[in-house]
Structures are given as structure tokens and as C-alpha cells.
Design a protein around this motif. Structure first.
Motif, PDB file in Angstrom:
ATOM      1  N   PHE A 101       7.808  -4.843  -5.892  1.00  0.00           N
ATOM      2  CA  PHE A 101       6.508  -4.317  -5.438  1.00  0.00           C
ATOM      3  C   PHE A 101       6.535  -2.045  -5.474  1.00  0.00           C
ATOM      4  O   PHE A 101       5.909  -1.506  -5.725  1.00  0.00           O
ATOM      5  N   LEU A 102       8.038  -2.460  -5.861  1.00  0.00           N
ATOM      6  CA  LEU A 102       8.404  -0.117  -5.343  1.00  0.00           C
ATOM      7  C   LEU A 102       9.280  -0.683  -7.143  1.00  0.00           C
ATOM      8  O   LEU A 102      10.104  -1.456  -7.089  1.00  0.00           O
ATOM      9  N   PRO A 103       9.777   0.937  -7.389  1.00  0.00           N
ATOM     10  CA  PRO A 103      10.301   1.613  -7.822  1.00  0.00           C
ATOM     11  C   PRO A 103      11.800   0.852  -7.746  1.00  0.00           C
ATOM     12  O   PRO A 103      11.812   1.135  -6.906  1.00  0.00           O
ATOM     13  N   ALA A 104      12.447   1.055  -8.920  1.00  0.00           N
ATOM     14  CA  ALA A 104      14.013   0.925  -8.496  1.00  0.00           C
ATOM     15  C   ALA A 104      14.679   2.139  -7.901  1.00  0.00           C
ATOM     16  O   ALA A 104      15.326   2.042  -7.107  1.00  0.00           O
TER      17      ALA A 104
ATOM     18  N   PHE B 170      17.545  -5.594  -0.618  1.00  0.00           N
ATOM     19  CA  PHE B 170      17.839  -6.447  -2.044  1.00  0.00           C
ATOM     20  C   PHE B 170      16.190  -7.307  -2.651  1.00  0.00           C
ATOM     21  O   PHE B 170      15.847  -7.816  -3.127  1.00  0.00           O
ATOM     22  N   ALA B 171      16.159  -7.970  -1.344  1.00  0.00           N
ATOM     23  CA  ALA B 171      14.409  -8.613  -1.269  1.00  0.00           C
ATOM     24  C   ALA B 171      13.705  -7.848  -1.697  1.00  0.00           C
ATOM     25  O   ALA B 171      12.966  -8.577  -2.609  1.00  0.00           O
ATOM     26  N   THR B 172      13.842  -6.684  -1.233  1.00  0.00           N
ATOM     27  CA  THR B 172      12.336  -5.736  -1.973  1.00  0.00           C
ATOM     28  C   THR B 172      12.115  -5.910  -3.307  1.00  0.00           C
ATOM     29  O   THR B 172      11.241  -6.003  -4.178  1.00  0.00           O
ATOM     30  N   PHE B 173      13.732  -5.334  -4.018  1.00  0.00           N
ATOM     31  CA  PHE B 173      13.804  -4.897  -4.971  1.00  0.00           C
ATOM     32  C   PHE B 173      13.898  -6.628  -6.041  1.00  0.00           C
ATOM     33  O   PHE B 173      13.088  -6.153  -6.990  1.00  0.00           O
ATOM     34  N   GLN B 174      14.530  -7.543  -5.700  1.00  0.00           N
ATOM     35  CA  GLN B 174      14.934  -8.625  -6.378  1.00  0.00           C
ATOM     36  C   GLN B 174      13.647  -9.812  -6.100  1.00  0.00           C
ATOM     37  O   GLN B 174      13.107 -10.433  -7.703  1.00  0.00           O
ATOM     38  N   PHE B 175      12.526  -9.751  -5.686  1.00  0.00           N
ATOM     39  CA  PHE B 175      12.004 -11.265  -4.998  1.00  0.00           C
ATOM     40  C   PHE B 175      10.946 -10.239  -5.290  1.00  0.00           C
ATOM     41  O   PHE B 175       9.993 -11.288  -5.686  1.00  0.00           O
ATOM     42  N   TYR B 176      10.143  -9.253  -4.627  1.00  0.00           N
ATOM     43  CA  TYR B 176       9.209  -8.426  -4.322  1.00  0.00           C
ATOM     44  C   TYR B 176       8.827  -7.731  -5.258  1.00  0.00           C
ATOM     45  O   TYR B 176       7.347  -7.652  -5.973  1.00  0.00           O
TER      46      TYR B 176
ATOM     47  N   PHE C  53      17.049   4.358  -0.713  1.00  0.00           N
ATOM     48  CA  PHE C  53      16.741   3.669   0.191  1.00  0.00           C
ATOM     49  C   PHE C  53      17.832   3.214   0.349  1.00  0.00           C
ATOM     50  O   PHE C  53      17.984   3.392   2.099  1.00  0.00           O
ATOM     51  N   MET C  54      18.808   2.349  -0.013  1.00  0.00           N
ATOM     52  CA  MET C  54      19.726   2.084   0.194  1.00  0.00           C
ATOM     53  C   MET C  54      20.975   3.223   0.669  1.00  0.00           C
ATOM     54  O   MET C  54      21.941   3.248   1.035  1.00  0.00           O
ATOM     55  N   VAL C  55      20.699   4.504  -0.267  1.00  0.00           N
ATOM     56  CA  VAL C  55      21.967   5.157   0.027  1.00  0.00           C
ATOM     57  C   VAL C  55      21.704   5.780   1.432  1.00  0.00           C
ATOM     58  O   VAL C  55      22.470   5.958   1.654  1.00  0.00           O
TER      59      VAL C  55
ATOM     60  N   PRO D 149       4.150  -9.277  -0.328  1.00  0.00           N
ATOM     61  CA  PRO D 149       4.654  -8.638  -0.327  1.00  0.00           C
ATOM     62  C   PRO D 149       5.060  -7.960   0.473  1.00  0.00           C
ATOM     63  O   PRO D 149       6.001  -7.355   1.032  1.00  0.00           O
ATOM     64  N   PRO D 150       4.063  -6.540   0.568  1.00  0.00           N
ATOM     65  CA  PRO D 150       4.747  -5.354   1.250  1.00  0.00           C
ATOM     66  C   PRO D 150       5.024  -5.537   2.275  1.00  0.00           C
ATOM     67  O   PRO D 150       5.944  -5.149   3.591  1.00  0.00           O
ATOM     68  N   VAL D 151       3.758  -7.019   3.075  1.00  0.00           N
ATOM     69  CA  VAL D 151       3.741  -7.141   5.043  1.00  0.00           C
ATOM     70  C   VAL D 151       5.573  -7.944   4.808  1.00  0.00           C
ATOM     71  O   VAL D 151       5.943  -7.999   6.262  1.00  0.00           O
ATOM     72  N   ARG D 152       6.016  -8.651   4.076  1.00  0.00           N
ATOM     73  CA  ARG D 152       7.758  -9.129   4.501  1.00  0.00           C
ATOM     74  C   ARG D 152       8.187  -8.675   4.326  1.00  0.00           C
ATOM     75  O   ARG D 152       9.222  -8.270   5.338  1.00  0.00           O
ATOM     76  N   SER D 153       7.973  -7.094   3.733  1.00  0.00           N
ATOM     77  CA  SER D 153       9.146  -6.016   3.464  1.00  0.00           C
ATOM     78  C   SER D 153       8.664  -4.965   5.279  1.00  0.00           C
ATOM     79  O   SER D 153      10.578  -4.812   5.530  1.00  0.00           O
ATOM     80  N   ALA D 154       7.918  -5.056   4.866  1.00  0.00           N
ATOM     81  CA  ALA D 154       8.135  -4.307   6.891  1.00  0.00           C
ATOM     82  C   ALA D 154       8.151  -5.259   8.056  1.00  0.00           C
ATOM     83  O   ALA D 154       9.074  -4.393   8.240  1.00  0.00           O
TER      84      ALA D 154
END
Length: 592
Positions: free
Chosen positions: A156-159, A148-154, A165-167, A103-108
């Protein structure tokens, strides 16, 4: 006789041939003069090089070709960035299904694609501005997809990190829109900010925090709108903010866990702040813009090169006019759904919004913004009517709506406001439909002429036939009101008097008395139209005598009615012919 006709026809043909010959000779002389002028200009003017001679048509063609190329490039760029973003989303989904990368690589990877697009847009020259804005907007959209993908699918990071990040992405988008002077970046950032709660929704959450977040987004976006006046951004604020608040109200109202009183008030405060950003502040900005257009520019008044035409009269934003109607109505629906209000309380809320609209009307009409002031005034009248409908019922509501329609017509006549005039026509049309519906469904039922319902109906008919036509400038509109009220009065008499054994006789008598009264009035005031209407009503009475009364009435009633009306009509005919001739009446009318 035929020979004379042929000679006349031959003479006409000869005259026409001579005229054609003269016209041809004149045309030839004008052409020869043009040729001489062209030859003289060629001898006096040095011959231009072929490149100069062909410069103008080539310039026109080149401009047309350049416009087509630029248009094609913009659409190709938009299609390309859209396909690229869809491909990024598919990449995330496919990598999950295949289990290729952690997951971290995908988000990267998603973050890297967004940075490449965003950085490429920043480094691009201003000459490529359309592609520059598309790349910047695509990079911001890639950031939103990655978050969105990092929060919903992966996960691995706190909400809190993802929300931050979104803000940051939203703030980046808004600041760039101001720097680049492009509305598309602010719209993308605003929609992304309002979509973040839905994208990062995990089945729980605090309504209070949601309203706090929404208020922050609204504060940032309305600051940009106050500075730039972009219509697309105002639409994003209005619809995006309303969607978030509606979802919060639905979750707080229909969720299994009932929301607390404090959460209800937080939703209400959020809705009021949205009302301020979507309605009140845009109207206030129109005031500022009309006073200082250079400081508060209106995009509707900017020329193609971005400058302001100082000779152009100020024109209010069409979007601001629409928001005046859309936002208060949505606010009323939000408040009713949030608190499950009764009809009386909902009517009070509607009247409160009407007071705000009336305040803007009074403020704007003295600030050279009559059209926007009229829109707010129309909103105030609409919300006032909605309030009456919600709070009142039966005869009292009918009286209030009738009085409001007459008052609107009077105000429109005094001020010359076209919109108020249209509002008065619509409202009085609704009142007349109410009367028709009430009379139709009461046919055959006993009804007292002196009852409150009957008297209110009669007053509305009299207002339409006598009061309102006095305040109409166009005679055609006045005749429509008078004719409609005349027919409706006949229907009112029929419904009130036709019930009973001899009801048809009383209907005939009342119709005849009314027609005679109109005829006398037409004679006294020299009104030909009134006399014609009276005669038409008399013919209607005669038709009713033969078609209905002969079969419905008793013998004694038939004898009395036929003999009485016959004698009265004979006397009227004699009096008409003896006292007023048509010539005298027409001369009197012409002297008015």
C-alpha cells in the motif's frame, strides 16, 4: 649365595625403615612449629567479627553466583527477544490469512512493537546494558520485518518510501552502535541493509542502482569499522557485500535479458569498492592502530574494563589476516564469472592481485607489522602461483613452479620467515608430485633423456637434492629432501632407460655408476651418511641383478654385468679397507 642375597635385602630394609622414621619425626616437628605459630598469631591478632571472617569466601561465592545469574539473564533475554520477533512475523502472516485488519493497521502494529522495544532500550539504565542492547537490536529487527512485510505482502506504500525507511533504519542502527559502543547494533544494521535488496526484490530492478546502494552501505559500515575495529562488523561487510555482488553478477550473466556493457562495469566497480572496504582499508587501519592505539583501538588488545595495556606488544587482528586471503580469492572468482574470462586473462587478474599483496608486504615489513606483512606476502605468492597455473601449461608451467619453489626457499633462508619456508615446502612438494605422476604414467613408453620434459624433471630433482638442502637450517629436513630426491632420481633413471630390448641392463649400469659415484663422494668428503646411502643403493643393484636381470637379460649381458660389477665391488672394498679405516673417517667427521 642365597644367604648373602637375603642378608643384603634385610640390610636394605633396615636402612629404609630408618629413613622413614627420620622423615616422620621431621614432619611432626614441622607440624608442631606450625601449631605454635598459629597459637601465637591468635594471641597477637585481635579476633575479627564473624562477618569479617566469612567475608572472603562469601565474596567468592557471590561473584560466582552473580556471574551465573548474569549469564542466565543474557540467554533468557536473547531467547525472549527472538521468540517475540518470531511471534511478530507470525502475527503478520496470521493476520493476512484471517483477514482481520487492513494492511496499514498491520504495518502500524509492527512499527509500534519495534518502537516499544527500541524506546524501552533507550530509556533503560546503563546498569542493564546487556538487556538494553538486546532491546535496541530487537527494535531495529522489528523495523526491518515491518518494512519487508509492508512491501512484499501489503503493497500500500510506494517502493521508494519503503526503501527510504529501510535506509533510515540502517543509519539509525549504525549511529546507535557508535553512541552505545556496541558492535551488535552495527552488525544488525549492516545485515539488514544488505538484506534489504533481497527482502524488497520484486522481480526487476537496476543493477546500477543496486551497486550504488551497496556502495553507500559499504561506505557507512566501513566508516564505523575504521573508528571501532569490530571484527564482527568486518565479517558482515565482507560476507554481506560479497553475497549482494554475487547475486548481481548471477542475474546479469545468466538472466534471459543480457546485461549491458555499462551494467557489467558497474558490477565490476562495485566489486572493486567492496575489495577496498574488506581488504585494503582494514589493512591500512592496522597500520594506523599500530602507530596510535589510543586513537584507533584494537579490540583484541583491550582489557576487560575497556582500557589498553600499554606494556602489551601490538597484536594484529586475526580477522584482518583472514580477510587478506578470503577477499582476493572471492574477487578473482567474481571477475572471472562476470566477464567469462579466458584462462590467460584470469591469470593476469590473479597476478594483478599478487602485485597488490606484494606492495602491502613491502609496506608492512618496515612498519613493525611483520606478521601481517608476511600474510600479504604469502597471498602475493599464492596469487602469483594461481596466475602461472592459469596462464601456462605443460613443461613451461613446471619450470616456473620449480623456480618459484627454489626462490621461495632461498628467500625464506635469507629472511628467516617461517611462513615463506612452509610455502616453499608445500610448493616443492607439489612439484615432486608432478614429477612422480609424470614418470608413473610414462612407464613403458619411449622417452629421450635429452628431451625438454626429461631435463626439467632432472633439474627439479637436482634442486631438491642439492640446492634446497643447502638453505635448510634443520638437518632432518635436509635429509628428507635428499632421500626423496635420491629415490626419485633412481625412478627417473628407470623410466628413461628401461624401454627397449636391453633396457634393464642400462638401468642396472646407471644405478651402479650412480651408487659408485656416491660412495666415492662420501669417501672424499668424509660423509658417513652418503656412504650409507651408496651402500644401500649397491644392495638394491645386487637385488635387481638376481630378481630381474637374470630373467630379463640375454646370456652375454648377464655374464658381462655380473663379472664387471663383481670386479668393481671387490676393488672398491679393497680400496676402502686400504685407504680409509672407520676410525680415521669418524675422526675426520668429528673434526668438521
Amino acid at each position: 649365595m642365597a644367604e648373602l642375597d637375603n642378608n643384603d635385602l634385610q640390610a636394605r630394609i633396615e636402612r629404609l625403615e630408618k629413613k622413614v622414621a627420620r622423615l616422620e619425626q621431621k614432619l611432626k616437628s614441622e607440624r608442631s612449629a606450625d601449631h605454635k605459630f598459629e597459637d601465637k598469631s591468635k594471641t597477637e591478632t585481635p579476633k575479627q567479627p564473624s562477618s569479617v571472617q566469612e567475608e572472603q569466601p562469601r565474596s567468592d561465592t557471590s561473584r560466582l553466583g552473580t556471574a551465573n545469574v548474569e549469564l542466565g539473564e543474557q540467554w533468557l533475554n536473547r531467547i525472549g527477544i527472538g521468540l517475540l520477533l518470531v511471534g511478530v512475523a507470525f502475527l503478520f502472516k496470521y493476520s493476512i490469512d484471517q483477514g482481520w485488519l487492513i494492511p496499514p493497521v498491520r504495518s502500524a502494529i509492527g512499527l509500534g512493537i519495534g518502537m516499544v522495544l527500541f524506546g524501552g532500550g533507550l530509556r533503560m539504565a546503563e546498569e542493564m546494558k546487556p538487556l538494553k542492547q538486546i532491546l535496541l537490536g530487537g527494535g531495529i529487527a522489528a523495523f526491518y520485518i515491518t518494512g519487508f512485510a509492508t512491501f512484499q505482502f501489503y503493497a500500500f506504500l510506494p517502493a521508494a518510501v519503503v526503501w527510504t525507511f529501510m535506509v533510515v533504519v540502517t543509519l539509525l542502527s549504525l549511529s546507535l552502535s557508535l553512541q552505545q559502543d556496541e558492535a551488535i547494533l552495527s552488525v544488525v544494521g549492516t545485515l539488514g541493509a544488505f538484506g534489504t535488496p533481497f527482502m524488497l526484490y520484486s522481480g526487476g530492478g537496476s543493477v546500477v542502482l543496486l551497486m550504488g546502494y551497496t556502495a553507500l552501505v559499504l561506505a557507512g559500515t566501513i566508516a564505523v569499522y575504521m573508528n571501532k575495529g569490530w571484527k564482527s562488523l568486518l565479517w558482515s561487510i565482507s560476507l554481506g557485500g560479497a553475497l549482494v555482488i554475487f547475486v548481481g553478477i548471477v542475474n546479469a550473466t545468466y538472466d534471459s535479458d543480457l546485461a549491458s556493457h555499462f551494467e557489467h562495469w558497474s558490477l565490476q566497480m562495485g566489486a572493486l569498492f567492496w575489495l577496498t572496504c574488506a581488504w585494503l582499508l582494514p589493512v591500512y587501519r592496522e597500520i594506523l592502530s599500530s602507530n596510535n592505539l589510543a586513537r584507533w583501538p584494537n579490540p583484541d588488545m583491550l582489557l576487560e574494563d575497556g582500557t589498553i595495556d600499554k606494556n602489551m606488544p601490538y597484536r594484529t587482528s586475526s580477522t584482518a589476516h583472514l580477510m587478506v586471503f578470503i577477499v582476493p580469492l572471492l574477487m578473482l572468482v567474481m571477475t572471472i564469472g562476470l566477464w567469462d574470462l579466458s584462462m590467460n586473462h584470469a591469470g593476469l587478474v590473479s597476478m594483478g592481485l599478487a602485485v597488490v599483496g606484494a606492495g602491502f608486504y613491502l609496506l608492512l615489513k618496515d612498519r613493525s607489522l611483520p606478521t601481517l606483512g608476511a600474510t600479504n606476502g604469502f597471498l602475493a605468492l599464492s596469487m602469483l602461483t594461481i596466475g602461472f597455473v592459469l596462464m601456462l601449461e605443460g613443461n613451461f608451467l613446471f619450470i616456473v613452479l620449480s623456480v618459484e619453489a627454489v626462490a621461495l626457499r632461498f628467500i625464506a633462508n635469507q629472511t628467516g620467515d617461517t611462513r615463506l619456508g612452509i610455502s616453499s615446502h608445500l610448493l616443492f612438494g607439489f612439484v615432486l608430485l608432478w614429477v612422480i605422476n609424470s614418470l608413473y604414467y610414462s612407464l613403458g613408453m619411449p622417452s629421450s633423456v635429452g628431451s625438454i620434459e626429461s631435463l626439467t624433471q632432472l633439474l627439479a630433482i637436482v634442486a631438491g637434492g642439492i640446492l634446497i638442502p643447502r638453505w635448510l637450517e634443520k638437518s632432518d629436513a635436509a635429509q628428507v629432501y635428499q632421500t626423496t630426491s635420491h629415490l626419485l632420481f633412481l625412478f627417473w633413471l628407470y623410466q628413461k632407460l628401461s624401454v627397449g630390448g636391453n633396457g634393464q641392463a642400462w638401468v642396472t649400469i646407471s644405478w651402479a655408476a650412480y651408487a659408485i659415484g656416491l660412495l666415492v663422494f662420501g669417501f672424499v668428503r668424509y660423509r658417513k651418511t652418503v656412504r650409507l646411502v651408496a651402500m644401500a643403493t649397491i644392495f638394491l643393484v645386487v637385488g635387481k641383478l638376481f630378481l630381474i636381470d637374470l630373467s630379463k637379460l640375454e646370456a652375454i649381458w648377464r655374464i658381462l654385468i655380473f663379472m664387471t660389477f663383481g670386479a668393481v665391488f671387490l676393488m672398491l672394498g679393497y680400496y676402502w679397507q686400504a685407504r680409509w679405516s672407520d676410525g680415521e673417517v669418524e675422526s675426520d667427521v668429528s673434526n668438521q
